[in-house]
Motif scaffolding. Structure first.
Motif, PDB file in Angstrom:
ATOM      1  N   LEU A   1       0.833  -1.206   0.000  1.00 42.58           N
ATOM      2  CA  LEU A   1       0.000   0.000   0.000  1.00 42.58           C
ATOM      3  C   LEU A   1       0.870   1.259   0.000  1.00 42.58           C
ATOM      4  O   LEU A   1       0.623   2.200  -0.775  1.00 42.58           O
ATOM      5  CB  LEU A   1      -0.933  -0.016   1.226  1.00 42.58           C
ATOM      6  CG  LEU A   1      -1.791   1.235   1.421  1.00 42.58           C
ATOM      7  CD1 LEU A   1      -2.711   1.464   0.220  1.00 42.58           C
ATOM      8  CD2 LEU A   1      -2.618   1.126   2.711  1.00 42.58           C
TER       9      LEU A   1
ATOM     10  N   ARG B   1       1.053   4.029  -3.088  1.00 40.38           N
ATOM     11  CA  ARG B   1       0.741   5.453  -2.891  1.00 40.38           C
ATOM     12  C   ARG B   1       1.897   6.346  -3.297  1.00 40.38           C
ATOM     13  O   ARG B   1       1.703   7.484  -3.728  1.00 40.38           O
ATOM     14  CB  ARG B   1       0.416   5.713  -1.409  1.00 40.38           C
ATOM     15  CG  ARG B   1      -0.973   5.241  -1.051  1.00 40.38           C
ATOM     16  CD  ARG B   1      -1.283   5.492   0.420  1.00 40.38           C
ATOM     17  NE  ARG B   1      -2.727   5.431   0.630  1.00 40.38           N
ATOM     18  CZ  ARG B   1      -3.301   5.070   1.766  1.00 40.38           C
ATOM     19  NH1 ARG B   1      -2.558   4.735   2.806  1.00 40.38           N
ATOM     20  NH2 ARG B   1      -4.607   5.050   1.868  1.00 40.38           N
TER      21      ARG B   1
ATOM     22  N   ARG C   1       4.716   5.455  -5.400  1.00 40.37           N
ATOM     23  CA  ARG C   1       5.349   5.246  -6.695  1.00 40.37           C
ATOM     24  C   ARG C   1       4.516   5.876  -7.811  1.00 40.37           C
ATOM     25  O   ARG C   1       3.350   5.495  -8.014  1.00 40.37           O
ATOM     26  CB  ARG C   1       5.498   3.747  -6.928  1.00 40.37           C
ATOM     27  CG  ARG C   1       6.029   3.336  -8.279  1.00 40.37           C
ATOM     28  CD  ARG C   1       7.516   3.412  -8.350  1.00 40.37           C
ATOM     29  NE  ARG C   1       8.042   2.809  -9.572  1.00 40.37           N
ATOM     30  CZ  ARG C   1       9.310   2.898  -9.945  1.00 40.37           C
ATOM     31  NH1 ARG C   1      10.180   3.557  -9.193  1.00 40.37           N
ATOM     32  NH2 ARG C   1       9.723   2.328 -11.051  1.00 40.37           N
TER      33      ARG C   1
ATOM     34  N   GLN D   1       3.730   6.184 -11.614  1.00 33.97           N
ATOM     35  CA  GLN D   1       3.958   5.329 -12.779  1.00 33.97           C
ATOM     36  C   GLN D   1       2.688   5.268 -13.610  1.00 33.97           C
ATOM     37  O   GLN D   1       1.670   4.762 -13.177  1.00 33.97           O
ATOM     38  CB  GLN D   1       4.359   3.923 -12.302  1.00 33.97           C
ATOM     39  CG  GLN D   1       5.178   3.139 -13.276  1.00 33.97           C
ATOM     40  CD  GLN D   1       6.645   3.596 -13.366  1.00 33.97           C
ATOM     41  OE1 GLN D   1       7.367   3.103 -14.163  1.00 33.97           O
ATOM     42  NE2 GLN D   1       7.068   4.549 -12.552  1.00 33.97           N
TER      43      GLN D   1
ATOM     44  N   MET E   1      -1.699   3.726  -7.257  1.00 30.27           N
ATOM     45  CA  MET E   1      -3.042   3.561  -6.685  1.00 30.27           C
ATOM     46  C   MET E   1      -4.183   3.811  -7.665  1.00 30.27           C
ATOM     47  O   MET E   1      -5.299   3.343  -7.440  1.00 30.27           O
ATOM     48  CB  MET E   1      -3.235   4.525  -5.500  1.00 30.27           C
ATOM     49  CG  MET E   1      -2.559   4.140  -4.237  1.00 30.27           C
ATOM     50  SD  MET E   1      -3.199   2.613  -3.531  1.00 30.27           S
ATOM     51  CE  MET E   1      -4.721   3.196  -2.768  1.00 30.27           C
ATOM     52  N   VAL E   2      -3.928   4.576  -8.722  1.00 27.98           N
ATOM     53  CA  VAL E   2      -5.029   4.874  -9.646  1.00 27.98           C
ATOM     54  C   VAL E   2      -5.377   3.673 -10.527  1.00 27.98           C
ATOM     55  O   VAL E   2      -6.432   3.652 -11.151  1.00 27.98           O
ATOM     56  CB  VAL E   2      -4.723   6.086 -10.565  1.00 27.98           C
ATOM     57  CG1 VAL E   2      -4.376   7.310  -9.724  1.00 27.98           C
ATOM     58  CG2 VAL E   2      -3.621   5.772 -11.570  1.00 27.98           C
TER      59      VAL E   2
ATOM     60  N   ARG F   1      -5.330  -1.852  -7.379  1.00 30.84           N
ATOM     61  CA  ARG F   1      -6.364  -1.831  -6.342  1.00 30.84           C
ATOM     62  C   ARG F   1      -6.931  -3.231  -6.118  1.00 30.84           C
ATOM     63  O   ARG F   1      -7.236  -3.620  -4.985  1.00 30.84           O
ATOM     64  CB  ARG F   1      -7.475  -0.851  -6.726  1.00 30.84           C
ATOM     65  CG  ARG F   1      -6.967   0.571  -6.839  1.00 30.84           C
ATOM     66  CD  ARG F   1      -7.980   1.484  -7.509  1.00 30.84           C
ATOM     67  NE  ARG F   1      -8.990   1.969  -6.590  1.00 30.84           N
ATOM     68  CZ  ARG F   1      -8.899   3.088  -5.880  1.00 30.84           C
ATOM     69  NH1 ARG F   1      -7.821   3.846  -5.969  1.00 30.84           N
ATOM     70  NH2 ARG F   1      -9.872   3.456  -5.088  1.00 30.84           N
TER      71      ARG F   1
END
Lengths: 595, 595
Positions: B314, B318, B320, B322, B340-341, B346
């Motif tokens: 986690l 958050r 990194r 990329q 995270m996007v 996820r």
């Protein structure tokens, strides 16, 4: 100490009996590729991998690579093995005859690659990257560069590398910072740091040719400003002798979970001389020519490890006496029954066996089509072949490497505690296999490539190259009673795949995250569908051949297919439900809620 | 460098808000166990594990144990950390107060064990085996043996081991050969070789007390002829000072995939003095007292690793940057969006999160029942608790350790190439976690224990302790609209579990292999059903608390449960189909067809 025997009988079954080589043989340059030639190459490859490469696998892992004074030494025996590999002509197998290659098709090299990966995965990286480099150079390099570098890369007397990743950019190459500055003589000076460079330095060859992506000063930001350069470790003189050391040095090597005999280097380019390969700003496209070959090659790494893990787990399960059959002793004269009597051990072995043999069929199907794509003179056939290869490349890479890790871990589990210690070699397979799910684009990136690029391309044109043969096959065998047990599950999983495809495509129109959220499950579902289809075809062949000798071999095929359909393929129901659940459970999850 | 923060808020949620401690508090000896006390212990355990054990995790892996002259030295810092562990009173947590223990319940120690395993799995083995030994000695040893050895084992100033496995017998202990010969003074002389002995030798304590199973000369063959012996490394004098060295020596240590800081020893007993523990020929039964505690403890190892892997994945996701979100840049001012996007990132994180938090609920449920089983004065309640613990022990061991390896590998995958190198620590989690699926009975053996012993025991009596609360819960909430999204999938998976149970039970009457063939899939289905039930209960609590503060925490619970129900629980459909396919695909597969 693990053992390895190349699965020659199965390889011939796959190539000669199921997939067939007629399309390949119809290509003029492959007209002499017949069963005898294939068998001769396979036999020799088996001998080489079993007796030269395999014995160095454990010792290579234990010793690892050594870094000293900006240079890498490979483990004991690797240099000699590599020399024997070159002397045996193995690097030249598929190389262009014009530059000294043997010009053999991919259907052959895909299988010899599997053998190399089974016997010594770490070793396989050295020639693997060289082969990829030479394909790229042949396709994009100037005549001058090709004449100078290609023969030695194809021979394997020089090695190649692929220098992409930087500390702050792995998948997202648009972020890269390495600079290339044009000089008055038309060459470039390359400066920057690359990481995770496989075979970045080693002692196997006199020279190493780096293929480096970098950014020229005036270039646009992002991937559109990236160009590709050839950077030799040693400059090459007019007379092809080696000249000065080019300032590209290995700053350190990584300490990794596995493939320890493969050097993974941090490479510093300190104003090294580089030559532009192909057009300016086309670096990513040019590099991707190599990436696709590499990705299929990485898939073979997964299969290779899964195969050797199966062989050793089977041998152990037959040999190890432990417990009694649940239905009463099967070998009452022995102190215990062999592990083979236990249903759960058989479950693990048959999962491996059915996956491995199915994946070998899939790899051969793609390899055969790759040959058609590269060499067919019929433009329609060629285009259709390319569409299929484009579609299947991410599946070969991700599905086969997932199978590799799963197989290695099942094999390890069969050994119990002995699987966890170095001595038996099983834990090395699990460690080595793990990298293949990561490099050359993580398996998540492969899934996104499949669902985000390959599916929508040309309004679904690629997909038809898979759906059409399946439609035709199911129609043809709709009333085939002998195949019913196999056709029914195929029809079911294919229905799920079609349904999932339409659903994702529709949803993704409104929200691209719907594609991303389904990607990994979808790729797995696709792979399982492909295997179900190929198992049906294998059963067809086997049913026809029973009674003509080798009945054991063909009966095994039918029983393995049955296991696959009833005990592996049900995974598809879970994948389908997960896909249908959509993106909301992932994307409507607020960042702060992760913890 | 990985980090670790004990998940204290979630632990309190699990214990205090969902599972509850009222039954435990109603036991006289635990009357003072309240929220304040639990929090105080947890806070101190968090501090200790985060600051003392965790910093030694990577260095311990890198250095490993050293063997020299029949003795083992642990990695740098371990001796000091172990001393601090003893000085802090941690080994005494649940120990009997009569022998110097703090007498705290398992609901507390299960969570502190999770923290120890998260922070340093290899370290956890030293006190873990000592604790198991002391439980066994307390239950089966003579007063004399207990008075002499138990206080020091509970304090942790001496360590314990469990010596079962021999080179030719792992799971099948009936094959063991180690001999125990009665002497005129009533002691025994133990001779033989044991392998895979965790903590067999080390430098953490002055003395090591081995619990060894062996065969007396007149004993029956098989497991009915096995007895249990206490064999100290150093003899203990009348005045409790250490006397002569007993001839039990570490012949070598294993080189393993992971938990390298834990010594895994080949132990030679060369006529070592041993004392009978419990009755002759009851060795396996007596040892299994310890095995059950150990098995639950091993389950916590799986959860511990999965938790720390999640935390680090986690943090990396958050941090990194990329690539860009598929729906357009989310952080246009930055060179790229954080990982995270990406939906697939996820997916991996939420799979880990929903599994880990679900498994923590399950562990707490079993721990709480274990306390009732051990201490309740109500014989009915006590028996029911024991039935439940018997049933759930193999599930805790196998399901949680599978989740451990899966979580470690998902976490590694989130890191991409960085996950594969030592530096970031993720590959160590994957290597360390792997052993937990093997030792203390492989997960295949656990599945067979569940399906072959626990299910049929007393005509299904154990099973009712799980089915009855689920029946009651589903009846109670049948019309609860707020819970409908969660109750429906629970009802579905529970239906599958019931159907599978009846089918297997019926088929197995005619053919025991039907149970064996379904075992692994059945155990997983059982674990998923338990998690679905506990997630429903967690949602109930969370829904009730929203609006009273900490809304983020409770909303996260509801969203995580939703993810679990829609994206993880569908696995149950595949498991169900595989179970229903029966044993034929496995058992009708001729041995020669394996290859």
């Amino acid at each position: 100490m693990p053992t390895y025997k190349a699965p020659l009988r199965d390889m011939m079954f796959v190539l000669d009996e199921v997939i067939g080589t007629s399309r390949v043989q119809s290509i003029p340059q492959f007209s002499e590729v017949n069963r005898d030639l294939i068998e001769a190459v396979f036999n020799e490859s088996a001998r080489f991998t079993e007796t030269v490469l395999h014995p160095l696998n454990q010792s290579g892992d234990k010793e690892g690579c050594h870094w000293h004074d900006h240079a890498v030494t490979t483990p004991k025996g690797f240099k000699e093995a590599y020399k024997a590999f070159v002397d045996g002509g193995w690097p030249t197998l598929t190389g262009n005859a014009e530059y000294g290659g043997q010009g053999l098709p991919n259907v052959i090299s895909m299988m010899t690659e599997e053998m190399i990966c089974s016997s010594n995965l770490a070793f396989s990286l050295y020639p693997g990257l060289t082969r990829g480099s030479s394909i790229m150079l042949e396709r994009h390099g100037s005549k001058e560069l090709k004449d100078k570098y290609l023969p030695k890369l194809i021979q394997g007397t020089w090695a190649g590398t692929m220098c992409l990743t930087e500390p702050h950019c792995g998948t997202d190459l648009g972020l890269l910072r390495t600079k290339a500055e044009l000089q008055s003589d038309g060459t470039y000076r390359i400066s920057g740091t690359k990481i995770f460079i496989s075979s970045g330095d080693h002692d196997l060859t006199d020279n190493i040719i780096h293929f480096v992506i970098a950014r020229t000063p005036e270039a646009a930001p992002g991937i559109k400003g990236i160009s590709l350069f050839l950077v030799p470790k040693f400059m090459v003189n007019e007379d092809d002798s080696l000249g000065e050391r080019n300032p590209v040095f290995c700053a350190s090597i990584e300490h990794k979970m596995g493939i320890k005999a493969s050097s993974t280097c941090v490479m510093n380019f300190d104003g090294a001389v580089g030559y532009l390969v192909g057009d300016l700003y086309k670096g990513i496209n040019n590099m991707f020519t190599m990436m696709n070959t590499e990705r299929i090659g990485v898939g073979m790494q997964g299969l290779g490890i899964a195969e050797v893990a199966y062989q050793n787990a089977l041998a152990y399960a037959r040999d190890r006496l432990q417990g009694r059959s649940l239905t009463g002793p099967k070998y009452p004269d022995k102190p215990a029954d062999p592990l083979m009597v236990h249903p759960d051990i058989r479950r693990m072995l048959l999962t491996m066996k059915s996956m491995n043999e199915g994946c070998r069929l899939l790899a051969a199907w793609v390899a055969e089509t790759l040959d058609v794509m590269e060499h067919s003179s019929d433009p329609v056939q060629k285009q259709e072949a390319e569409d299929f290869v484009q579609l299947m490349t991410p599946i070969i890479k991700a599905f086969l490497t997932d199978v590799g890790t799963e197989g290695a871990n099942l094999g390890l589990q069969v050994f119990g505690g002995h699987g966890y210690i170095h001595e038996w070699g099983m834990e090395q397979f699990a460690r080595d296999a793990r990298i293949a799910q990561i490099y050359e684009g993580t398996n998540g990136v492969q899934a996104l490539d499949l669902i985000g690029r390959k599916l929508p391309a040309h309004a679904g044109r690629f997909l038809r190259r898979f759906f059409h043969p399946l439609d035709a096959y199911l129609t043809q065998h709709a009333t085939n009673i002998d195949l019913a047990d196999f056709i029914q599950p195929l029809a079911k999983v294919y229905g799920r795949l079609q349904h999932a495809t339409v659903t994702i495509a529709t949803k993704a129109l409104g929200n691209a995250d719907e594609a991303g959220a389904a990607a990994t499950d979808y790729l797995r579902l696709f792979g399982l569908t492909a295997l179900a289809y190929l198992w049906c075809r294998a059963v067809e062949v086997a049913q026809a051949k029973i009674g003509q000798g080798e009945d054991d071999f063909y009966e095994a095929k039918i029983h393995t297919a049955r296991f696959f359909m009833t005990k592996v393929l049900p995974q598809s129901s879970a994948l389908f439900s997960q896909i249908m659940a959509g993106a909301k459970p992932l994307m409507n999850f607020d960042d702060k809620h992760f913890g």
